[in-house]
Structures are given as structure tokens and as C-alpha cells.
Write a protein that holds these residues in place. Structure first.
Motif, short mmCIF file in Angstrom:
data_model
loop_
_atom_site.label_atom_id
_atom_site.label_comp_id
_atom_site.label_asym_id
_atom_site.label_seq_id
_atom_site.Cartn_x
_atom_site.Cartn_y
_atom_site.Cartn_z
N ALA A 128 46.70 27.39 58.81
CA ALA A 128 47.45 26.55 59.14
C ALA A 128 49.02 26.60 58.82
CB ALA A 128 47.08 25.17 57.64
N PHE A 129 49.25 27.50 57.89
CA PHE A 129 50.68 28.07 57.45
C PHE A 129 50.99 29.11 58.68
CE2 PHE A 129 49.90 27.81 52.73
CZ PHE A 129 49.91 26.23 52.70
N VAL A 130 50.24 29.90 59.23
CA VAL A 130 50.68 30.68 60.32
C VAL A 130 51.10 29.87 61.53
CG1 VAL A 130 49.77 32.41 62.04
CG2 VAL A 130 49.51 32.71 59.78
N LEU A 163 42.65 40.29 44.42
CA LEU A 163 43.80 41.04 44.47
C LEU A 163 43.64 41.98 45.90
CD1 LEU A 163 46.22 42.99 43.57
CD2 LEU A 163 44.63 44.52 42.39
N ASN A 164 42.81 42.39 46.27
CA ASN A 164 42.62 43.01 47.59
C ASN A 164 42.87 42.07 48.90
OD1 ASN A 164 41.67 45.15 46.29
ND2 ASN A 164 39.87 45.60 47.33
N LEU A 165 42.32 40.97 48.59
CA LEU A 165 42.40 39.80 49.77
C LEU A 165 43.97 39.50 49.58
CD1 LEU A 165 41.24 37.60 51.59
CD2 LEU A 165 41.29 36.40 49.60
N SER A 166 44.86 39.44 48.55
CA SER A 166 46.12 39.05 48.44
C SER A 166 46.97 39.96 49.30
CB SER A 166 46.55 38.63 47.31
OG SER A 166 45.94 37.69 46.72
N GLN A 172 49.30 41.11 56.47
CA GLN A 172 49.08 40.59 57.64
C GLN A 172 49.94 39.19 57.92
OE1 GLN A 172 45.03 39.29 57.62
NE2 GLN A 172 44.97 38.04 59.53
N LEU A 173 50.40 38.19 56.93
CA LEU A 173 50.90 37.18 57.14
C LEU A 173 52.52 37.26 57.03
CD1 LEU A 173 48.45 34.81 55.51
CD2 LEU A 173 48.30 35.67 57.74
N ALA A 174 53.04 38.18 56.31
CA ALA A 174 54.50 38.20 56.43
C ALA A 174 55.25 38.08 57.68
CB ALA A 174 54.76 39.34 55.54
N GLY A 177 56.11 34.33 58.51
CA GLY A 177 56.57 33.53 57.55
C GLY A 177 55.67 33.04 56.41
N VAL A 178 54.66 33.76 56.17
CA VAL A 178 53.83 33.12 55.18
C VAL A 178 53.74 34.19 53.87
CG1 VAL A 178 51.33 32.43 54.43
CG2 VAL A 178 52.28 32.13 56.89
N TYR A 179 54.01 33.75 52.63
CA TYR A 179 54.14 34.38 51.53
C TYR A 179 52.87 34.48 50.67
CZ TYR A 179 55.33 35.58 46.61
OH TYR A 179 55.33 35.98 45.28
N VAL A 180 52.41 35.41 50.28
CA VAL A 180 51.00 35.56 49.26
C VAL A 180 51.38 36.50 48.34
CG1 VAL A 180 48.73 36.34 49.41
CG2 VAL A 180 49.64 35.39 51.58
N GLN A 181 51.13 35.78 47.11
CA GLN A 181 51.26 36.43 45.81
C GLN A 181 49.91 36.52 44.93
OE1 GLN A 181 52.68 33.94 42.79
NE2 GLN A 181 53.88 35.37 41.69
N ALA A 182 49.54 37.66 44.39
CA ALA A 182 48.50 37.69 43.44
C ALA A 182 49.04 37.55 42.26
CB ALA A 182 47.76 38.95 43.74
N VAL A 183 48.47 36.91 41.31
CA VAL A 183 49.08 36.84 39.76
C VAL A 183 47.78 37.63 39.00
CG1 VAL A 183 49.62 35.25 37.89
CG2 VAL A 183 50.45 34.66 40.14
N LEU A 184 48.16 38.54 38.11
CA LEU A 184 47.15 39.12 37.27
C LEU A 184 47.54 38.83 35.90
CD1 LEU A 184 47.20 40.53 40.11
CD2 LEU A 184 46.66 42.63 38.70
N PRO A 185 47.08 37.51 35.35
CA PRO A 185 47.22 37.54 33.99
C PRO A 185 46.33 38.35 32.90
CG PRO A 185 46.41 35.52 34.97
CD PRO A 185 46.10 36.70 36.09
N GLY A 186 46.60 38.70 31.80
CA GLY A 186 45.76 39.23 30.91
C GLY A 186 45.22 38.26 30.02
N ALA A 187 44.69 38.54 28.91
CA ALA A 187 44.32 37.43 28.06
C ALA A 187 45.12 36.24 27.87
CB ALA A 187 43.68 38.02 26.64
#
Length: 268
Positions: A128-130, A163-166, A172-174, A177-187
């Protein structure tokens, strides 16, 4: 209701924890919201508060993302609603124990929620975003994606998938104009611990981040357009070095000839 300035954010796992705090922060930033989770009552309570505080439009979409039909419903909303500008893929679960301690049905449920659902939803949002040449996808992964030896490999593997998908989608999408972020929380202090039979207070206090701090840091990374945001990591250079070394290896990972260090074993 105030006029829409930032479009609509669809947030999964929005009834509590990280998802609920994303809802709070994004509504206060000017997003309308679609809250997705199983617990309708908690989402209604959150929605009522945010409507009062922000004047935004807050919609409830009940869905069990381990159910294929419910996932399809959310996919259809992502592909069919041009107001949606942001997907926050947050819903997830962990196991009580390891692969050896859990029945196959529990393993399948984790894979359905942590891998299948967010992958399908990311794909729907991406298409949709693309088409509109704009939009953003946030995938909530985990630092365990980088530390598979620490705890259960099923959970950490599911987060490594995100993470890999992101990283793949970001590349691929940049151009579209589509931005993708992976957020990696700890505990992080959320209900996922109790739901999986764990005690977050068993960790040293200085190892557990408050959920508000986690989301606020993740949004700083979002504003900076980071592909990977690791809120607890003090030395950004450590991640940079790891990522750069990974990229250095890429051109030599596939070859016709066996590496010299294995030739003796092959000959034997």
C-alpha cells in the motif's frame, strides 16, 4: 475531533505495554489510531482517554493475530485504507522455558504471532505504501536477535526474523519513499514477562527499562530515520562495527569454490 495532520497509525498489541505507549505517544504527536489486539475492554479504556486528551480519532479493531482470518482482516484494512501512514508491528509473545519445555501447539502459536502475522502485515503495508510513495513500518524486534545464546532460541529467532525482514525491506522500499525501522528493546517492564511465567524483577534493576523510556527512545530513532534502533545500547559504534563487518562479508559469502580452510576435509 481535530483535523488529521499525520495520517493514521495502525498499532498491533495495542492493549498494553509497548503498543499502548506507542498509541499514547503517536496520538499526542497528531496521529489518528487504529488499535489492534484481543482485549477490547482495555483498548476502549485507552481509546477513551486518548480521545479526551488529544481529540484524535481512535478506532478499535479486535483481532487475534494467531488466527489466519483475523490477520486477513487487518491486512485488508492496511491495503484498503489510504489514511493509514504508519504500521507499528508490536504484538508478540514469549515462551515459559525453551523449545524442549513447550508443546508443539505453543511453538506454532509463537511463530504465528511473532513471525507470520507481522510478516504478512508488513507485506500488506509495504504494498500500500509503495503505491502511494510514502509511509512507514516499525517492527518491534529485540536485542536477543543479536544474542541467541542468552535465552530461548525460538523467541530470539523470531525477533531475528523481524530484524532481517526490516533491514531487507528498508533497502528495498527506500527508493519508493517508504521508511522501515526495527526497534530492538532489551528487558522492558511489560506484561509479556508475567504472561510467559517469568518474573521481570528477577533481573537486576539496572537491566530493566521502563516502557515509556523505551518508546520515547524508539521515536527519537524514528525521527532520525534509523533503520535499526537499540535504545539500551550506549556505544552506537558497537552496532556500527558489527553491521559494517556484516556488509563487508556479503560479497564473499557465495562462491563456486570451497574455501581453502575446508578443502582438506572435503578431500578426506
Amino acid at each position: 475531533m481535530s483535523s488529521n495532520t499525520k495520517g493514521t497509525a495502525l498499532i498491533t498489541g495495542a492493549s498494553s505495554g509497548i503498543g499502548a505507549v506507542y498509541a499514547d505517544r503517536l496520538a499526542h504527536r497528531g496521529h489518528d489510531l487504529i488499535l489492534v489486539a484481543r482485549d477490547t475492554a482495555r483498548m476502549e479504556t485507552l481509546a477513551a482517554r486518548l480521545r479526551d486528551e488529544t481529540g484524535r480519532s481512535i478506532e478499535i479493531l479486535r483481532a487475534d493475530l494467531t488466527d489466519r482470518a483475523d490477520v486477513a482482516t487487518v491486512e485488508a484494512r492496511l491495503t484498503g485504507d489510504p489514511a493509514i501512514t504508519l504500521l507499528v508491528n508490536n504484538a508478540g509473545m514469549s515462551l515459559n522455558g525453551t523449545l524442549l519445555d513447550n508443546e508443539p501447539d505453543q511453538i506454532e502459536r509463537l511463530i504465528a504471532l511473532n513471525i507470520t502475522a507481522p510478516t504478512r502485515l508488513a507485506g500488506a503495508a509495504a504494498r500500500a505504501f509503495v503505491a502511494r510513495k510514502s509511509g512507514a513500518i516499525v517492527n518491534i524486534a529485540s536485542v536477543l536477535a543479536l544474542a541467541p545464546e542468552m535465552f530461548d532460541g525460538v523467541y530470539s529467532g523470531s525477533k531475528a526474523h523481524l530484524l532481517n525482514l526490516s533491514q531487507s525491506l528498508a533497502n528495498q522500499l527506500a527508493p519508493d519513499g517508504v521508511y522501515v525501522q526495527a526497534v530492538l528493546p532489551g528487558a522492558t517492564r511489560t506484561e509479556i514477562w508475567a504472561r510467559s511465567g517469568k518474573d521481570v524483577d528477577a533481573f537486576p534493576a539496572d537491566m530493566v527499562m521502563e516502557v515509556g523510556d523505551l518508546v520515547d527512545a524508539a521515536l527519537v530513532g524514528f525521527d532520525r530515520r534509523e533503520t535499526v534502533t537499540i535504545p539500551p545500547l550506549a556505544d552506537e559504534g558497537q552496532w556500527t562495527a558489527l553491521n559494517e563487518q556484516r556488509l563487508v562479508m556479503q560479497p564473499v559469502l557465495s562462491r563456486r569454490d570451497v574455501a581453502a580452510r575446508y578443502r582438506e576435509l572435503v578431500a578426506a
